[in-house]
Each structure stands twice: as C-alpha cells, then as structure tokens.
Motif scaffolding. Structure first.
Motif, short mmCIF file in Angstrom:
data_model
loop_
_atom_site.label_atom_id
_atom_site.label_comp_id
_atom_site.label_asym_id
_atom_site.label_seq_id
_atom_site.Cartn_x
_atom_site.Cartn_y
_atom_site.Cartn_z
N THR A 1 0.77 -1.08 0.04
CA THR A 1 -0.11 0.14 0.00
C THR A 1 0.75 0.99 -0.03
N VAL A 2 0.66 2.24 -0.91
CA VAL A 2 1.06 3.54 -0.72
C VAL A 2 0.26 4.77 -0.40
N ASN A 3 0.69 5.64 0.71
CA ASN A 3 -0.07 6.58 1.04
C ASN A 3 0.35 7.89 0.54
N ARG A 4 -0.53 8.80 0.52
CA ARG A 4 -0.07 10.20 -0.22
C ARG A 4 0.91 10.64 0.99
N GLY A 5 2.04 11.23 0.23
CA GLY A 5 3.19 12.01 0.85
C GLY A 5 4.18 11.04 1.35
N GLU A 6 3.94 9.65 1.15
CA GLU A 6 4.97 8.63 1.58
C GLU A 6 5.95 8.11 0.78
N THR A 7 7.19 8.03 1.38
CA THR A 7 8.22 7.50 0.73
C THR A 7 8.45 5.90 1.09
N ILE A 8 8.40 4.92 0.17
CA ILE A 8 8.83 3.46 0.20
C ILE A 8 9.78 3.17 -0.51
N ALA A 9 10.89 2.67 0.30
CA ALA A 9 12.16 2.26 -0.31
C ALA A 9 12.00 0.63 -0.44
N ILE A 10 12.57 0.28 -1.74
CA ILE A 10 12.65 -1.08 -2.00
C ILE A 10 14.27 -1.60 -2.16
N ILE A 11 14.60 -2.32 -1.26
CA ILE A 11 16.10 -2.72 -1.21
C ILE A 11 16.06 -4.24 -1.44
N GLY A 12 17.48 -4.65 -1.65
CA GLY A 12 17.58 -6.09 -1.71
C GLY A 12 18.85 -6.18 -2.87
N GLU A 13 19.36 -7.53 -2.93
CA GLU A 13 20.68 -7.58 -3.48
C GLU A 13 20.27 -7.76 -5.21
N ASN A 14 21.21 -7.90 -6.17
CA ASN A 14 20.93 -7.71 -7.39
C ASN A 14 20.07 -9.21 -7.80
N LYS B 1 7.18 17.55 -0.59
CA LYS B 1 6.65 18.39 0.63
C LYS B 1 5.57 19.37 -0.17
N GLU B 2 6.03 20.16 -1.15
CA GLU B 2 5.18 21.12 -1.73
C GLU B 2 3.97 20.38 -2.64
N LEU B 3 4.32 19.14 -3.15
CA LEU B 3 3.16 18.61 -3.99
C LEU B 3 2.45 17.60 -3.53
N GLY B 4 2.90 16.99 -2.28
CA GLY B 4 2.34 15.79 -1.59
C GLY B 4 2.63 14.55 -2.56
N LEU B 5 3.68 14.51 -2.78
CA LEU B 5 4.14 13.46 -3.93
C LEU B 5 4.34 12.04 -2.80
N SER B 6 4.07 10.91 -3.69
CA SER B 6 4.46 9.57 -2.76
C SER B 6 5.73 9.27 -3.93
N PHE B 7 6.50 8.50 -3.27
CA PHE B 7 7.66 7.96 -3.92
C PHE B 7 7.76 6.31 -3.56
N ILE B 8 8.07 5.61 -4.76
CA ILE B 8 8.72 4.25 -4.41
C ILE B 8 9.99 4.65 -5.10
N PHE B 9 10.72 4.04 -4.15
CA PHE B 9 12.19 4.49 -4.29
C PHE B 9 12.93 3.18 -4.20
N ILE B 10 14.03 2.78 -5.27
CA ILE B 10 14.65 1.60 -5.32
C ILE B 10 16.22 1.99 -5.20
N SER B 11 16.73 1.55 -4.35
CA SER B 11 18.37 1.93 -4.18
C SER B 11 19.28 0.68 -3.40
N HIS B 12 20.45 0.60 -3.76
CA HIS B 12 21.47 0.19 -2.93
C HIS B 12 22.05 0.84 -2.08
N ASN B 13 21.73 2.34 -1.95
CA ASN B 13 22.45 3.16 -1.07
C ASN B 13 21.49 3.27 0.13
#
Length: 268
Positions: free
Chosen positions: A35-48, A202-214
């Motif tokens: 589930t993704v909510n308004r203004g929320e950032t969800i990070a997806i992590i894992g190995e290659n 913050k300005e636009l109320g965006l939600s992010f689904i963010f994939i990163s190894h960092n």
C-alpha cells in the motif's frame, strides 16, 4: 494518510527455455501486496536480481503481470492486462524515473520537445498551456526557463537527471517510481537531487517508490522499507525499525554491509 495505491496478489513468472541442453531458468516474482499513502516514501532494497526493478516496471505498467490487481486513486486495474476497469489513464497518476537519465533522452531534440511529448499525448492542453506547464515544471526541479532550448550534450549529469525528473512531473502525477535515480551522480550532485525531491514531495504531496542500493539515502528519505529476495518480500516495516531491529537474514546482511561502511553510526 490518504491511500493512493493498493497492490494485491501481483504475480509474475518467467521461464527462459532458450538455453541448449540446460534446464530452463524460472524466475517468479510475488505474490506482492503493498500500500502507498499520499506523501509517503517507500524504499525497496535487496541484492541484485531480487526483483526490485521488475516490480517497479510492473507498478507503472511497463511489464504486465500474470496475476494481480492494482488499485490506483480508487480505480481498479487488471495488472495482467494493464487495462483499467474504467475509462481512466493510469499512467498520468504514476510515472517512473530511470537510473540512466542520459540514455532516456533523445540527443536530437530539445528539452522543451522532450517535455512537450507526454503533454501532447496525454492531455488536451493548448500549445500555450503546454509551454506554460513545461516552464513551471523546469522551475520546480531547479532549472531555468531557457533550458527548453537545450540539447542533451549541453547539460551536465545533474541537469540531465533534473530533466528526467521534470519529464516525470510534467503530467502532475501522484506517485513517482524512482529506480536507482542517483547511482550515476557524484556525491555533491546526489545530495542536491535528494534535497530537491524532498522539497517537491513537501510542496506537491508526492509519494515515492524508491529503489536503491544506497542505504544511507534510504535511511534519510524513506518512511517505510521493503526488503526483497528472490522475487519475494521477506520483510517490511518502518525505516528505523528495519535499520535498528532487522529480523530476516537478508535484511541483517544488507544492514550489516551498510553499517560496515559507516561504523560511526549506532543501530541501538
């Protein structure tokens, strides 16, 4: 928080049968529920090869699922057919930022033309209205109005990434999916881009689904973390909970690798 997206039972199976005298390789992703909510950032992590990028492409409709439903802005989509049950264009509500922004930019056309294309194809805005939207979007990502005349070779790496962000934002989506958007940037530009995204959120109320190894960036910007292994979600939770008290073996492995690079930070 207002719920923007709900994913139920998303499933993908792929069988590689092209290898001579070898057993076919089967990769299965899912079933995935999130589930993704308004203004929320969800990070997806894992190995290659954990399935992170594949999941991102399924969420934006670039890859069809074998099974599952995606509910976006209270509209249900058959993820397997990538077709809405109602007359609605889902691609305007969720957009994707790819890792290599330069490869996603046509070197033969200007930034203005790059940003104009999605508006021509997905809206009924007049030419004047489209130009106004483009200039406003460039300003939001920290570029100048005159950048509409620039070609790819005239832009720095950081500016190219901002153009990629502008292209994702120009249709005014509610959710941005970012697949390793900072990997190709040097640390100073990376920091600026992260801060730019947080400001826009913050300005636009965006939600992010963010994939990163960092994991340093993940810990800085994410509200929740999803850990994937072999196409499965093996752990999920609030960011600080995941970093301080990881439960699954894969999560512990990732956190320990991150902690070894920043020994001055304490998890407890």
């Amino acid at each position: 928080m207002k719920e923007l997206m709900q994913v139920k039972g998303l499933l993908f199976r792929h069988s590689d049968t092209k290898r001579w005298l070898k057993k076919p390789e089967v990769f299965a992703l899912g079933p995935i529920d999130l589930t993704v909510n308004r203004g929320e950032t969800i990070a997806i992590i894992g190995e290659n090869r954990a399935g992170k990028s594949l999941l991102a492409k399924m969420l934006v409709g670039a890859v069809a699922a074998d099974e599952g439903e995606i509910y976006l802005s209270n509209v249900s989509y058959n993820a397997a057919k990538r077709k809405s049950t109602k007359s609605y264009n889902s691609s305007n509500d969720i957009r994707m930022i790819f890792q290599h922004s330069s490869e996603a930019m046509n070197p033969g056309i200007t930034v203005g033309m790059i940003l104009d294309e999605p508006l021509r194809l997905n809206t009924r805005l007049s030419e004047k209205e489209r130009r106004s939207r483009i200039e406003e979007t460039l300003r939001k990502v920290g570029l100048l109005r005159d950048h509409v005349y620039f070609y790819r070779h005239m832009l720095s790496d950081g500016q190219q990434q901002r153009v990629a962000l502008a292209r994702a934002l120009v249709l005014q989506p509610k959710i941005l999916v970012a697949d390793e958007p900072f990997a190709a940037l040097d640390p100073s530009i990376r920091s600026q881009t992260v801060n730019q995204l947080l400001t826009l959120q913050k300005e636009l109320g965006l939600s992010f689904i963010f994939i990163s190894h960092n994991l340093g960036i993940v810990r800085h910007i994410a509200d929740k973390v999803i850990v994937m292994e072999n196409g499965q979600i093996v752990e999920s939770g609030k960011t600080e909970t995941i970093f301080r008290w990881p439960q699954h073996a894969m999560t512990k492995k990732l956190i320990m690798a991150y902690q070894s690079l920043v020994p001055q930070q304490k998890l407890n």
